[in-house]
Design an enzyme around this catalytic site. Structure first.
Site, PDB file in Angstrom:
ATOM      1  N   GLU A 109       4.605  -5.625   7.088  1.00  0.00           N
ATOM      2  CA  GLU A 109       3.838  -4.571   7.762  1.00  0.00           C
ATOM      3  C   GLU A 109       4.273  -4.333   9.210  1.00  0.00           C
ATOM      4  O   GLU A 109       4.237  -3.209   9.689  1.00  0.00           O
ATOM      5  CB  GLU A 109       2.351  -4.914   7.739  1.00  0.00           C
ATOM      6  CG  GLU A 109       1.679  -4.747   6.387  1.00  0.00           C
ATOM      7  CD  GLU A 109       1.776  -5.984   5.510  1.00  0.00           C
ATOM      8  OE1 GLU A 109       2.607  -6.853   5.767  1.00  0.00           O
ATOM      9  OE2 GLU A 109       1.006  -6.051   4.541  1.00  0.00           O
ATOM     10  N   GLU A 127      -0.797  -9.360  -0.869  1.00  0.00           N
ATOM     11  CA  GLU A 127      -2.239  -9.585  -0.655  1.00  0.00           C
ATOM     12  C   GLU A 127      -3.001  -9.528  -1.969  1.00  0.00           C
ATOM     13  O   GLU A 127      -3.897 -10.326  -2.230  1.00  0.00           O
ATOM     14  CB  GLU A 127      -2.773  -8.553   0.340  1.00  0.00           C
ATOM     15  CG  GLU A 127      -2.205  -8.779   1.738  1.00  0.00           C
ATOM     16  CD  GLU A 127      -2.524  -7.657   2.684  1.00  0.00           C
ATOM     17  OE1 GLU A 127      -2.079  -6.520   2.437  1.00  0.00           O
ATOM     18  OE2 GLU A 127      -3.222  -7.901   3.672  1.00  0.00           O
ATOM     19  N   ALA A 159       0.878  -1.183   0.000  1.00  0.00           N
ATOM     20  CA  ALA A 159       0.000   0.000   0.000  1.00  0.00           C
ATOM     21  C   ALA A 159       0.906   1.220   0.000  1.00  0.00           C
ATOM     22  O   ALA A 159       2.098   1.129   0.293  1.00  0.00           O
ATOM     23  CB  ALA A 159      -0.872  -0.018   1.253  1.00  0.00           C
ATOM     24  N   GLY A 171       0.595  -5.140   0.794  1.00  0.00           N
ATOM     25  CA  GLY A 171      -0.607  -5.155  -0.043  1.00  0.00           C
ATOM     26  C   GLY A 171      -0.332  -5.767  -1.397  1.00  0.00           C
ATOM     27  O   GLY A 171      -1.236  -6.286  -2.053  1.00  0.00           O
TER      28      GLY A 171
HETATM   29  N1  T1G Z   1       4.674   3.342  -0.275  1.00  0.00           N
HETATM   30  C1  T1G Z   1       5.132   4.559  -0.631  1.00  0.00           C
HETATM   31  N2  T1G Z   1       6.403   4.806  -1.040  1.00  0.00           N
HETATM   32  C2  T1G Z   1       7.238   3.745  -1.061  1.00  0.00           C
HETATM   33  C3  T1G Z   1       6.835   2.443  -0.695  1.00  0.00           C
HETATM   34  C4  T1G Z   1       5.486   2.263  -0.293  1.00  0.00           C
HETATM   35  N3  T1G Z   1       5.008   1.076   0.044  1.00  0.00           N
HETATM   36  N4  T1G Z   1       7.913   1.631  -0.822  1.00  0.00           N
HETATM   37  C5  T1G Z   1       8.931   2.389  -1.255  1.00  0.00           C
HETATM   38  N5  T1G Z   1       8.537   3.658  -1.407  1.00  0.00           N
HETATM   39  C6  T1G Z   1       9.350   4.771  -1.896  1.00  0.00           C
HETATM   40  C7  T1G Z   1      10.507   5.073  -0.981  1.00  0.00           C
HETATM   41  O1  T1G Z   1      10.091   5.961   0.052  1.00  0.00           O
HETATM   42  C8  T1G Z   1      11.469   5.722  -1.945  1.00  0.00           C
HETATM   43  O2  T1G Z   1      11.002   7.049  -2.149  1.00  0.00           O
HETATM   44  C9  T1G Z   1      11.237   4.980  -3.253  1.00  0.00           C
HETATM   45  O3  T1G Z   1       9.934   4.375  -3.130  1.00  0.00           O
HETATM   46  C10 T1G Z   1      12.251   3.900  -3.491  1.00  0.00           C
HETATM   47  O4  T1G Z   1      12.260   3.097  -2.311  1.00  0.00           O
HETATM   48  C11 T1G Z   1      -2.422  -2.963   3.002  1.00  0.00           C
HETATM   49  C12 T1G Z   1      -0.933  -1.965   5.051  1.00  0.00           C
HETATM   50  C13 T1G Z   1      10.228  -2.004  -2.004  1.00  0.00           C
HETATM   51  C14 T1G Z   1      12.223  -3.103  -0.943  1.00  0.00           C
HETATM   52  O5  T1G Z   1       6.622  -2.048   3.718  1.00  0.00           O
HETATM   53  O6  T1G Z   1      10.767  -2.126   1.596  1.00  0.00           O
HETATM   54  O7  T1G Z   1       0.997  -2.731   2.239  1.00  0.00           O
HETATM   55  O8  T1G Z   1      13.021   8.232  -1.250  1.00  0.00           O
HETATM   56  O9  T1G Z   1      14.636   3.660  -1.705  1.00  0.00           O
HETATM   57  O10 T1G Z   1      15.965   0.265  -1.849  1.00  0.00           O
HETATM   58  O11 T1G Z   1      -1.658  -4.810   4.182  1.00  0.00           O
HETATM   59  O12 T1G Z   1      11.135   0.458  -0.733  1.00  0.00           O
HETATM   60  O13 T1G Z   1      12.756   7.825  -3.715  1.00  0.00           O
HETATM   61  O14 T1G Z   1      11.238   9.468  -2.538  1.00  0.00           O
HETATM   62  O15 T1G Z   1      13.381   1.829  -0.487  1.00  0.00           O
HETATM   63  O16 T1G Z   1      14.908  -0.432  -4.086  1.00  0.00           O
HETATM   64  C15 T1G Z   1       4.089  -2.716   2.932  1.00  0.00           C
HETATM   65  C16 T1G Z   1       8.312  -0.795   1.791  1.00  0.00           C
HETATM   66  C17 T1G Z   1       3.371  -1.397   3.044  1.00  0.00           C
HETATM   67  C18 T1G Z   1       7.559  -2.095   1.533  1.00  0.00           C
HETATM   68  C19 T1G Z   1      12.488  -1.160  -2.505  1.00  0.00           C
HETATM   69  N6  T1G Z   1       5.241  -2.577   2.048  1.00  0.00           N
HETATM   70  N7  T1G Z   1       9.319  -0.543   0.786  1.00  0.00           N
HETATM   71  O17 T1G Z   1      13.710  -0.803  -1.910  1.00  0.00           O
HETATM   72  O18 T1G Z   1      14.077   1.527  -2.904  1.00  0.00           O
HETATM   73  S1  T1G Z   1       2.017  -1.467   4.191  1.00  0.00           S
HETATM   74  C20 T1G Z   1       6.437  -2.230   2.538  1.00  0.00           C
HETATM   75  C21 T1G Z   1      10.505  -1.231   0.805  1.00  0.00           C
HETATM   76  C22 T1G Z   1       0.877  -2.444   3.405  1.00  0.00           C
HETATM   77  C23 T1G Z   1      -1.218  -3.724   3.393  1.00  0.00           C
HETATM   78  C24 T1G Z   1      -0.238  -2.979   4.223  1.00  0.00           C
HETATM   79  C25 T1G Z   1      11.504  -0.820  -0.241  1.00  0.00           C
HETATM   80  C26 T1G Z   1      11.585  -1.785  -1.420  1.00  0.00           C
HETATM   81  P1  T1G Z   1      12.080   8.216  -2.433  1.00  0.00           P
HETATM   82  P2  T1G Z   1      13.653   2.543  -1.747  1.00  0.00           P
HETATM   83  P3  T1G Z   1      14.760   0.110  -2.727  1.00  0.00           P
END
Ligand code: T1G
Length: 686
Positions: free
Chosen positions: A129, A109, A63, A106
């Site tokens: 999460e 999911e 998400a 998400g």
């Molecule tokens: N939402 C918004 N922005 C995100 C994002 C996300 N989920 N993931 C990454 N970004 C942005 C990050 O801030 C950065 O921005 C750019 O993308 C590149 O990321 C409903 C509630 C996927 C392994 O926890 O672990 O889903 O700094 O530098 O090293 O049940 O990003 O360039 O402006 O980290 O290649 C669950 C979080 C969400 C994954 C990639 N998902 N992201 O790593 O690049 S909660 C996560 C990561 C959810 C559901 C629940 C990593 C990555 P900027 P990066 P990277």
């Protein structure tokens, strides 16, 4: 159809492509677009099935985390992905999810709402999460156990670690792993797939309710131990185990209730702050965008002690060949032995394969002289923390290193500009302060000297990312960010003990609040001699207004250096386990009487408040002096390098939550009563 989601036909298959760079996050409109495409396909006779794929480097990585703050603030409605995912799952035509990159949260999911999942071999899948203080909020806690069983689902959701595609195939989370054209493979699979079956209807992997409850009873104590004081992991256990006892829709409702409790809880906003904080700190406010990093093809490390060997390991883990130099053959051999056993340990734990361990070892060349250093793009010294010795090393590096090489120091407090002045290239000198153990600790404190040029800074930030470290930039000032603040924080712990609290009660209060270790035990860990030496430097510089003579100095004077001498604030057995020392408490009371220090009782809350206020105020001084760029930089130093609980966001985050005015006012009262140590920083006063 929004441009976040586009469709095209490949023969009889409708291909739905998600296009929301950089990570195809489920921002508003993405799931809606997919569900609309699936819905429309139901009545299109020419479509036999649907393939969903992400554009760019990944499927959906979750998400949109930026949305959560807006939801909590009431600017956005609560996440409502379930109706859309249920629409996809209920499709009468097969829906195949074509997965690559990071299929997380998400994103996983969404993938599980499909009927089948085809993954590129390099795909990572997970429900991370809990690392944001949340639990899966779109059916993950109900669909994942149906596909992989309760125990694996618990492991994945409670600890938030990803698995790779081959493992997902073994578990039944994906149906097929491919190396070639993903979409073609997904279309071919679809046309030969059995009729669609909703994931919610896979119930054979579920335990019965009693088994699930006893599993929860077994898992919760371990979760409480490993993820101490965190609320989301326990909520995840609850949600996942409910899949064994509740009908699917009731399970979704139970999950939604637990998800909302987490989302509106304190810990989630703090963890989301640190998630974005890790990325914000990599941006140096005044570094020109076009500053080009140097490519590091060969690194050199001077000094094969614990830090030097650990740093060499970090470069090797990133695939960078590295020369590890020590003039003392015994030290060099000891360093290499340490590296070999560390790599063997990681392989034994399955963290890396035996081949990777071999490859990393092969990248490290132990050497007793300077040969090869003239080819290094970067050389870092990790010799003993002595300014004269480091000065001599930098003078040698200036003679040996090729033009343009980056010359770094691993110093934890010494003056980078003084080291730069030993060279004819001060602009190439920078601090790369790793934290012990270097292969484990994510923080890299970067010390920007007065002359450090943009290319060296850009190279450092790019190198940190390659090393999978989080770099935080500090200006060149005593103690940089972390150690500068640690002095007053620990000084308060010592004062509170002198004023009547038992040392172990001081440590226990901070530990129970969430710190990885109590401040007095930390002093024993890095050494009361080191603490004493650092304090002398701070006193000379008139920093932090520390007391010149405290009970801890008395312990140091008795040769009680902490773990390294078997006794400090605590006693240490050969296993380095600490035990309380009644003699220390007796001495403390005598000392207090001798110094006529009024005694009082302290509640754990008061102990935490005073220690944190001291930490926050010194952080405020760093911001006022421009040593730290932003509050979030201070937060990330403490969360990543000093055992500050990430689910509390960091010292400056805490200050904002408590209220800076409230802290300022109580600081002022202490200032009037206790003197300059408590002088409120300009940052607080502002
Ligand atoms: N939402 C918004 N922005 C995100 C994002 C996300 N989920 N993931 C990454 N970004 C942005 C990050 O801030 C950065 O921005 C750019 O993308 C590149 O990321 C409903 C509630 C996927 C392994 O926890 O672990 O889903 O700094 O530098 O090293 O049940 O990003 O360039 O402006 O980290 O290649 C669950 C979080 C969400 C994954 C990639 N998902 N992201 O790593 O690049 S909660 C996560 C990561 C959810 C559901 C629940 C990593 C990555 P900027 P990066 P990277």
């Amino acid at each position: 159809m929004s441009d976040l989601v586009t469709t095209r036909r490949l023969d009889r298959v409708l291909v739905v492509t998600i296009d929301n760079p950089p990570v195809n996050a489920l921002a508003p409109g993405v799931a809606e677009g997919i569900a609309a495409a699936v819905h429309a396909a139901q009545t299109d006779e020419s479509v036999e099935g649907i393939v969903v794929v992400g554009s760019g480097s990944t499927f959906v990585a979750g998400a949109d985390i930026k949305e959560f703050g807006r939801i909590v603030a009431g600017e956005r409605p609560m996440l409502a992905l379930n109706p859309l995912f249920n629409e996809i799952e209920s499709s009468a035509k097969p829906v195949v999810m074509a997965l690559h990159g990071n299929v997380l949260g998400g994103g996983l999911e969404l993938a599980m709402a499909g009927h089948y999942r085809i993954a590129d071999r390099r795909t990572k899948l997970g429900q991370p999460e809990v690392k944001l203080g949340l639990i899966p909020g779109a059916g993950g806690t109900q669909r994942l156990p149906r596909l992989v069983g309760l125990e694996t689902a618990l492991e994945m959701c409670v600890f938030g670690e990803s698995i790779n595609a081959p493992r997902a195939l073994e578990l039944g989370l994906v149906d097929f792993v491919v190396e070639t054209d993903l979409v073609q493979a997904a279309c071919a699979f679809l046309l030969t797939a059995p009729p669609p079956r909703r994931t919610r209807d896979h119930t054979s992997n579920l335990l019965n309710p009693d088994q699930a409850q006893s599993l929860a009873g077994r898992v919760k104590p371990e979760v409480g131990r490993r993820l101490r004081l965190q609320t989301a992991p326990l909520a995840a256990v609850d949600a996942i185990c409910s899949a064994a006892s509740l009908p699917f829709e009731d399970g979704l409702a139970h999950e939604a209730k637990l998800f909302a409790e987490c989302l509106y809880g304190e810990q989630s906003s703090a963890l989301i702050h640190t998630f974005f904080g890790e990325r914000t700190v990599s941006r140096i406010a005044d570094l020109p965008k076009d500053a080009k990093p140097l490519e590091i093809r060969l690194a050199g490390v001077v000094g094969a002690g614990t830090m030097g060997a650990g740093i060499a390991q970090c470069y090797a883990a990133a695939g960078i060949p590295v020369l590890l130099k020590d003039a003392d053959p015994t030290a060099l051999e000891r360093g290499m032995t340490g590296i070999r056993s560390a790599l063997a340990g990681q392989a034994a734990k399955g963290r890396i394969t035996p081949q990777e361990a071999e490859q990393r070892l092969a990248l490290i060349t132990p050497i007793a002289d300077w040969s090869g250093f003239e080819r290094c793009d970067l050389i870092i010294e990790a010799v003993f923390e002595d300014l004269d010795l480091k000065r001599r090393v930098f003078a040698q590096l200036d003679e040996i290193a090729r033009p343009g090489a980056v010359l770094a120091s691993n110093t934890s407090t010494l003056d980078i500009d003084a080291l730069a002045r030993c060279t004819r290239r001060p602009e190439r000198v920078v601090g790369h302060h790793f934290f012990s153990p270097a292969p484990v600790m994510k923080l890299l404190e970067v010390v920007r000297g007065a002359a450090t040029d943009d290319e060296v800074l850009a190279t450092t930030m790019a190198l940190a990312k390659r090393l999978k470290k989080t770099a935080v930039v500090s200006r060149n000032a005593f103690g940089f960010i972390g150690n500068r603040m640690f002095g007053p924080y620990r000084a308060q712990a010592v004062s509170i003990a002198e004023e009547g609290a038992a040392p172990w009660d001081v440590d226990q209060a901070l530990y129970d609040w969430g710190m990885a270790m109590g401040p007095l035990a930390v002093g024993d860990l890095f050494g009361l001699d080191v603490a004493w030496r650092m304090k002398q430097m701070a006193l000379k510089l008139g920093i932090a207004h520390l007391d010149a003579d405290t009970f801890e100095d008395r312990l140091f004077g008795q040769g009680r250096l902490g773990q390294k001498s078997g006794a400090g604030w605590y006693l240490y057995g050969s296993d380095r386990k600490l035990t309380q020392d009644p003699d220390v408490e007796a001495q403390l009371r005598l000392y207090a009487a001798e110094m006529a220090i009024p005694q009082r009782r302290f509640s754990p809350e008061r102990i935490v408040e005073r220690c944190l206020d001291a930490l926050i105020n010194e952080g405020g001084r760093l911001l006022a002096e421009g040593v730290a760029q932003r509050e979030v930089d201070v937060d990330m130093v403490y969360v990543l390098g000093y055992g500050f609980p990430a689910w509390r966001g960091g010292p400056m985050y805490c200050a904002a939550r408590t209220g800076k005015r409230k802290i300022y006012e109580r600081m002022l009262r202490r200032y009037e009563r206790y003197g300059p140590f408590w002088k409120p920083s300009e940052w607080l006063r502002a």
